[in-house]
Enzyme design. Structure first.
Site, PDB file in Angstrom:
ATOM      1  N   ARG B 363      -4.798  -3.126  41.055  1.00  0.00           N
ATOM      2  CA  ARG B 363      -4.111  -2.921  42.337  1.00  0.00           C
ATOM      3  C   ARG B 363      -4.236  -1.512  42.900  1.00  0.00           C
ATOM      4  O   ARG B 363      -4.398  -1.341  44.095  1.00  0.00           O
ATOM      5  CB  ARG B 363      -2.637  -3.239  42.135  1.00  0.00           C
ATOM      6  N   ARG B 472       0.982  -1.495  37.250  1.00  0.00           N
ATOM      7  CA  ARG B 472       1.216  -2.793  36.630  1.00  0.00           C
ATOM      8  C   ARG B 472       0.106  -3.760  37.002  1.00  0.00           C
ATOM      9  O   ARG B 472      -0.243  -3.886  38.175  1.00  0.00           O
ATOM     10  CB  ARG B 472       2.566  -3.374  37.070  1.00  0.00           C
TER      11      ARG B 472
END
Lengths: 247, 677
Positions: B363, B472
């Protein structure tokens, strides 16, 4: 655009309520309905008038918090949640009436906020599969036929917003109930409690004061997740079987 | 070195960091090192088994004498309430929503990871562990992450047994897909509504315990203070949001499962009500706040359309499995209909720069590259300010490959949602996406038992800091929430509760009275300022400062400026806030005022933390620390530590936070510069 809003104001559960009229300007069509209400509330706050209380949280159409009766329709003119209704569905100069959900088991707390804890009590009565943590078998040891799993998923998408109840002339929660009965009843894991579940949930539904279903279909028409009406047939069928077999 | 940082018989693969830079020196005080996070020693694969055995038991008859308070009913809190209730403890569960089923975990779309290796594509517990540590840029604790990977398979079993309708193949077995940052298919999903289905599973399990009488649920309640007696967390002060009553709830132990604080940015993908208050009140009572600057920017959100916007909507990252991301090669093409731009004039920049991961890079990388191409002037969509802030996520190839029906089956509700919000049909015109604040990896510091530095205060799910490092991976948040709630906390909290029940305290205890009084005074203060501005207007201003200076790219001068601006904002807030209505009724403006006050203090700490960390790491990109080709550059020799901040008083009164460091020493994985090229 400029709009006239007629909004139900009620200061507390026992206070009398009434429709108040507000003018709101500078509304963009990209705003969601709730952003339009935020915009009104900023104005009210500035003028020293207490903002309108309404429930919302995720604003993505999934948490089920928002619950507005807009022009007499649950969540308004589109088949969606109030938070995903955008102002492009309205026109400059429109007059819009905004009220809380109307049903005896959903008492008003303040303004547009109602108490939907009856739904939690219906789930408590049996809307679950008893599976203690840590005792579950290997997930693939019990295959679930794909078509059944798909149907379970399709009805498990119920967000518990209560639009079905608000839309129903009888104030019935049969669509909510049917969705849960069907979700759990389609899966192999849901079989052991299938019959005790349906009798317990129907009993709690009635005890909360929700009305009976007379197949009008307003619930499914208003449901933002398009839960089909046949879950109510499933509910009735399961209930009949359960009662016949003494559950 | 002792405790967690050195394991008998194991060789540390890195040495303890020594920080040589000190950018934030005038904003903080140095504190003691954290030397023990109570992780077991020995080979990593045995640690959790060892600890489960070592932890003391509480016999079933004694469990009902013990009271556990759990704040929050998302995946971590709902699962914990269900599990501890089942075990026979007396659980009190709190949430600010009208029903536990509405916690923000419900909005997670994509899926949940588990190392089941059902696809026989080389997955294993170790690989999930490895991917998670690497994906988090080596800023997570290896013992915690290994445990997470280890229990991941139990989560799927548990959820299937509860009736969670995961996707299945034709034979009736569970299906998987892959997610950003990994090369195996380990993500279990329920179309684009996995979070909803998992949360409903936990909620139903919890409601079952409510019916059984082991769990008492308090809905529309907000925790406003932590009660600490003799150094131990012993309860909370909560406000009944309907009646306004300030209530005291006492217990043997308190668990915070209150979620993340991404709403500090005002615009984020979080629910409107997601807030930091429970965690922040605990921080002010002594609990350390760890790595607060670690924010995850999610690459696939619907771009901002205007000033009125109250929040941002995420499009599941799973879309990157089939969608191809591109922008025009030439700036002149940016306002053209994308369908008229020929293939040779398109820049599939992720596939070009990162050929082995392509559109599935993690991400932080996908987000930063999107920002880079928009900053170059190659963004698409409407002009917002001077920029076009959007890139295409194109499904043309996927539709050609699977047919429209195939794509519909996989993603239909996401496509509908996109059309509803933007008014454009993504089956015909490529979607537009842009990064947005999504999740925070920072949170209250916890040890291996998920206990904060305050005895008796446990923290689970997004509210703690421990498992995701600086970034994450997709489909890992749901995994952590449920791992903590179903499997980790129930096994660690019993070791603490074995010493209970603790001496009874009542509402007349001076610490309880003091906590009650401070809450009442704070509520009265909000109502009596009598200024001119709404809490929302301060929140929006704070959000602009945070996004501008503590968002996707941060620099030393920017962060210093932000700290000054936040301090000014704090002063203005406490003198110019306007909250109408009273405290003895449902009052949403009052609720927001309390949350914004805490967000302002948190925002200041985030900037100090970001200023101290002069390295680029995960979602935290410091302009001063980059490679020649603009990639993030870590400095392990300086910063391989967890920054755990202790409250040091209000900065307006000269207070400074105190920095405690916990060194990150790896014995199972060698730290490497991340590369997805």
């Amino acid at each position: 655009m400029n709009l006239t809003l007629k909004i139900w104001r009620q200061s507390g559960p026992t206070a009398p309520g009434a429709i108040h009229t507000y003018q709101v300007g500078d509304v963009s069509e990209d705003m969601s309905f709730l952003e339009m209400l935020d915009h009104l509330n900023e104005d009210l706050n500035e003028k020293g008038e207490e903002p309108v209380a309404f429930d919302s949280d995720c604003r993505e159409g999934i948490c089920g918090s928002c619950d507005l009766m807009i022009d007499g329709q649950a969540h308004g003119p589109e088949v969606t949640t109030s938070c995903q209704l955008h102002m492009r569905s309205f026109k400059d100069g429109d007059s819009i009436t905004v009220e809380p959900w109307r049903a005896d088991p959903f008492p008003v707390i303040k303004d547009l906020i109602v108490d939907r804890s009856a739904f939690d009590r219906i789930i408590q009565s049996g809307g679950y599969i008893s599976a203690n943590t840590g005792s579950a078998p290997e997930a693939n040891s019990v295959p679930a036929p794909r078509d059944k799993a798909m149907r379970a998923f399709n009805v498990a998408t119920c967000i518990g917003c209560g639009a079905c109840v608000a839309a129903c002339p009888n104030g019935s929660a049969s669509l909510f109930l049917g969705a849960k009965i069907t979700h759990l009843g389609e899966l192999p894991q849901g079989q052991p409690e299938r019959w005790s579940r349906v009798t317990a949930m129907v009993a709690q539904h009635d005890a909360e004061g929700f009305g009976g279903c007379t197949n009008i279909g307003e619930c499914t028409a208003a449901c933002p997740k398009e839960i089909p009406l046949d879950v109510i047939s499933q509910l009735n069928k399961d209930f009949r079987t359960a009662v016949k077999n003494g559950h | 070195m002792a405790g967690s940082t050195f394991h008998e018989g194991l060789t540390p693969l890195n040495s303890a960091p020594t920080q040589t830079s000190d950018d934030a020196h005038d904003y903080y005080t140095k504190g003691d090192k954290i030397v023990d996070a109570v992780a077991p020693t020995g080979p990593i694969a045995d640690r959790w088994t060892t600890r489960r055995f070592e932890n003391r038991l509480v016999n079933p008859a004694n469990r009902r004498k013990l009271t556990v308070i759990i704040v929050g009913t998302g995946l971590a809190g709902g699962a914990a309430a269900a599990t501890l209730g089942e075990a026979g403890y007396n659980v009190k569960s709190f949430c600010y929503q009208d029903s536990p089923r509405r916690a923000h975990s419900i909005a997670a779309q994509g899926g949940i990871n588990a190392a089941k290796n059902y696809k026989e594509d080389g997955d294993s517990t170790f690989r999930l562990f490895y991917d998670t540590v690497k994906g988090g840029d080596y800023r997570a604790r290896e013992s915690n992450v290994y445990r997470l990977a280890e229990v991941s398979t139990n989560i799927i079993d548990q959820c299937v047994a509860q009736g969670v309708p995961f996707a299945r193949d034709y034979g009736g077995l569970l299906d998987n897909r892959s997610f950003g940052g990994v090369q195996v298919s380990r993500t279990f999903y329920a179309r684009g509504q996995t979070g909803q289905q998992l949360l409903i599973g936990a909620y139903q399990a919890m409601e079952r315990q409510v019916a059984a009488g082991t769990v008492t649920q308090y809905t529309r309640h907000e925790m406003l203070e932590l009660v600490v007696v003799d150094g131990k967390a012993r309860g909370i002060i909560a406000r009944d949001l309907v009646t306004g009553e300030i209530e005291t709830h006492l217990a043997d132990v308190v668990v915070l499962a209150s979620g993340g604080y991404g709403n500090v940015f005002f615009l984020s993908t979080n629910a409107m009500g997601s807030n930091v208050t429970a965690a922040w009140r605990a921080h002010r009572k002594g609990a350390y706040m760890a790595n607060p600057c670690y924010t995850q920017i999610h690459p696939t959100c619907i771009p901002v359309s205007g000033e009125h916007q109250s929040k941002l909507t995420l499009m599941s990252e799973s879309l990157r499995n089939d969608g191809r991301i591109w922008v025009p090669k030439n700036r002149d093409d940016c306002d053209k209909d994308p369908r008229d731009i020929p293939e040779e004039d398109r820049d599939y920049y992720l596939e070009r720069i990162y050929p082995s991961f392509g559109n599935l890079v993690p991400r932080d990388i996908a987000s930063r590259q999107a920002k880079n191409v928009c900053d170059e002037g190659r963004g698409v969509g409407p002009l917002v300010g001077d920029f076009r802030r959007g890139v295409y996520l194109d499904f043309t190839d996927a539709i050609a490959r699977y047919g429209k029906a195939g794509v519909e089956e996989k993603y239909d509700n996401l496509f509908d949602m996109y059309e509803r919000i933007t008014g454009e049909n993504p089956y015909e015109v490529p979607m537009r996406i842009y990064p947005a604040v999504h999740y925070v990896m920072g949170g209250l510091w916890v040890d291996y038992h998920l206990q904060s530095n305050l005895p008796g205060l446990f923290v689970t799910g997004e509210a703690n800091f421990s498992d995701h490092g600086a970034n994450r991976l997709g489909a890992s948040a749901l995994m952590q929430g449920l791992a903590d709630g179903y499997f980790v906390l129930p096994n660690t909290i019993r070791d603490f509760l074995a010493d209970g029940p603790f001496p009874a305290i009542d509402e007349s205890h001076p610490e309880v009275v003091a906590a009650q009084t401070s809450v009442k005074e704070r509520v009265d203060r909000f109502l009596s300022i009598g200024g001119t501005r709404s809490a929302d207007s301060f929140h929006r201003e704070l959000g602009n400062i945070m996004w501008e200076y503590c968002g996707m790219e941060r620099t030393e001068p920017g962060l210093r400026k932000a700290i000054d601006m936040i301090r000014e904002l704090k002063q203005a807030f406490w003198s110019d806030l306007k909250v109408l209505g009273t405290g003895d009724t449902l009052n949403q403006s009052l609720e927001r005022a309390g949350r914004v006050a805490d967000f302002i203090e948190l925002g200041e700490l985030m900037c100090i933390d970001a200023l101290n960390r002069r390295e680029s790491c995960g979602g935290h990109f410091r302009g001063e620390s980059q490679t020649e080709d603009g990639e993030a550059l870590r400095h392990d020799e300086e910063f391989a530590y967890v920054a755990a901040w202790e409250w040091g008083g209000d900065s307006l009164e000269g207070g400074q936070p105190v920095l405690h460091k916990e060194d990150l020493i790896y014995t199972a994985i060698e730290m490497k510069q991340r590369s997805y090229k």
